[in-house]
Design a protein around this motif. Structure first.
Motif, mmCIF file in Angstrom:
data_model
loop_
_atom_site.group_PDB
_atom_site.id
_atom_site.type_symbol
_atom_site.label_atom_id
_atom_site.label_comp_id
_atom_site.label_asym_id
_atom_site.label_seq_id
_atom_site.Cartn_x
_atom_site.Cartn_y
_atom_site.Cartn_z
ATOM 1 N N LYS A 1 -7.105 6.725 0.744
ATOM 2 C CA LYS A 1 -7.186 6.282 2.127
ATOM 3 C C LYS A 1 -8.611 6.443 2.638
ATOM 4 C CE LYS A 1 -2.374 7.367 3.285
ATOM 5 N NZ LYS A 1 -1.471 8.177 4.128
ATOM 6 N N ASP B 1 -3.837 5.529 -1.085
ATOM 7 C CA ASP B 1 -3.538 4.219 -0.523
ATOM 8 C C ASP B 1 -2.833 3.334 -1.550
ATOM 9 O OD1 ASP B 1 -3.751 2.351 1.703
ATOM 10 O OD2 ASP B 1 -5.122 1.245 0.405
ATOM 11 N N SER B 2 -3.274 3.397 -2.791
ATOM 12 C CA SER B 2 -2.601 2.667 -3.867
ATOM 13 C C SER B 2 -2.750 3.471 -5.158
ATOM 14 C CB SER B 2 -3.192 1.258 -4.039
ATOM 15 O OG SER B 2 -4.568 1.322 -4.356
ATOM 16 N N SER C 1 0.832 -1.198 0.000
ATOM 17 C CA SER C 1 0.000 0.000 0.000
ATOM 18 C C SER C 1 0.871 1.254 0.000
ATOM 19 C CB SER C 1 -0.900 -0.012 1.235
ATOM 20 O OG SER C 1 -1.644 1.190 1.315
ATOM 21 N N GLY C 2 0.473 2.215 -0.841
ATOM 22 C CA GLY C 2 1.233 3.457 -0.931
ATOM 23 C C GLY C 2 2.338 3.430 -1.963
#
Length: 210
Positions: A83, A71-72, A49-50
């Motif tokens: 997020k 988040d992605s 994630s991220g």
């Protein structure tokens, strides 16, 4: 090889006991994990994630998403999932959807909303379809729907609103004007005096008859 509690050399072409993976197998992504002051390389099938997967001739890497509250992401500048608590819109993340777009809660996305025109001027102050005869009334203004929303589940903002207003003419022309407060008090006083006088006459008459 397995050094310590983590299988840090899994999927590696070359690996160090201290630094973990240095080079990954062709289809995997190299990810530099940080834990406090320590960092070590891992080879992953998909980035965490991220981060997003960046494929290069030299070696595939996990690059950090540079979009705030993402988040992605699909690339450095395009977020695919925000997020929790943020809405996705054109690759960015928003706490509230931009003007002209509505929030689709189930997907946490911003979609084209209902577009309305400018408010009209306030209408005539009236009450019971009359513009006189009362002290207070209501005036209304409206606006038109310029563009309907992409989804029927998205409501349009209000297109009419009213507010309290003071009548320009409290008494209608030719209508019966209500008695003023002073006249009412004077009339009541006269009635009281007349009643007292009649009561005194009644007592005097009754005393004479006895």
């Amino acid at each position: 090889a397995n050094y310590g509690p983590n299988p840090i050399c899994k999927g590696c072409l070359s690996c160090s006991k201290d630094n973990g993976c240095i080079r990954c197998q062709h289809k995997l992504f190299f990810f530099l994990r940080r834990e406090g002051m320590r960092q070590y390389g891992e080879c992953l099938h998909s980035c965490p994630s991220g981060y997003y997967g960046l494929r290069t001739p030299d070696m595939n890497r996990c690059s950090r998403c540079r979009i705030e509250n993402c988040d992605s992401c699909f690339s450095r500048d395009f977020c695919t999932k925000c997020k929790t608590g943020f809405y996705s819109h054109r690759g960015r993340c928003f706490r509230a959807c931009p003007t002209g777009f509505a929030a689709l809660e189930e997907l946490m996305e911003c979609v084209e909303g209902c577009e309305v025109g400018q408010w009209s001027e306030w209408g005539t102050c009236s009450r019971n379809n009359k513009t006189c005869g009362f002290k207070w009334g209501l005036e209304t203004r409206t606006r038109q729907i310029v563009k309907k929303p992409a989804k029927d589940t998205i409501p349009c903002p209000t297109i009419a609103e009213s507010r309290r207003c003071k009548m320009a003419m409290r008494h209608c022309p030719g209508g019966k004007r209500p008695a003023k407060t002073k006249d009412k008090k004077k009339k009541k006083k006269n009635l009281m005096e007349r009643a007292q006088k009649q009561h005194s006459i009644f007592l005097a008459t009754d005393k004479t008859s006895q």
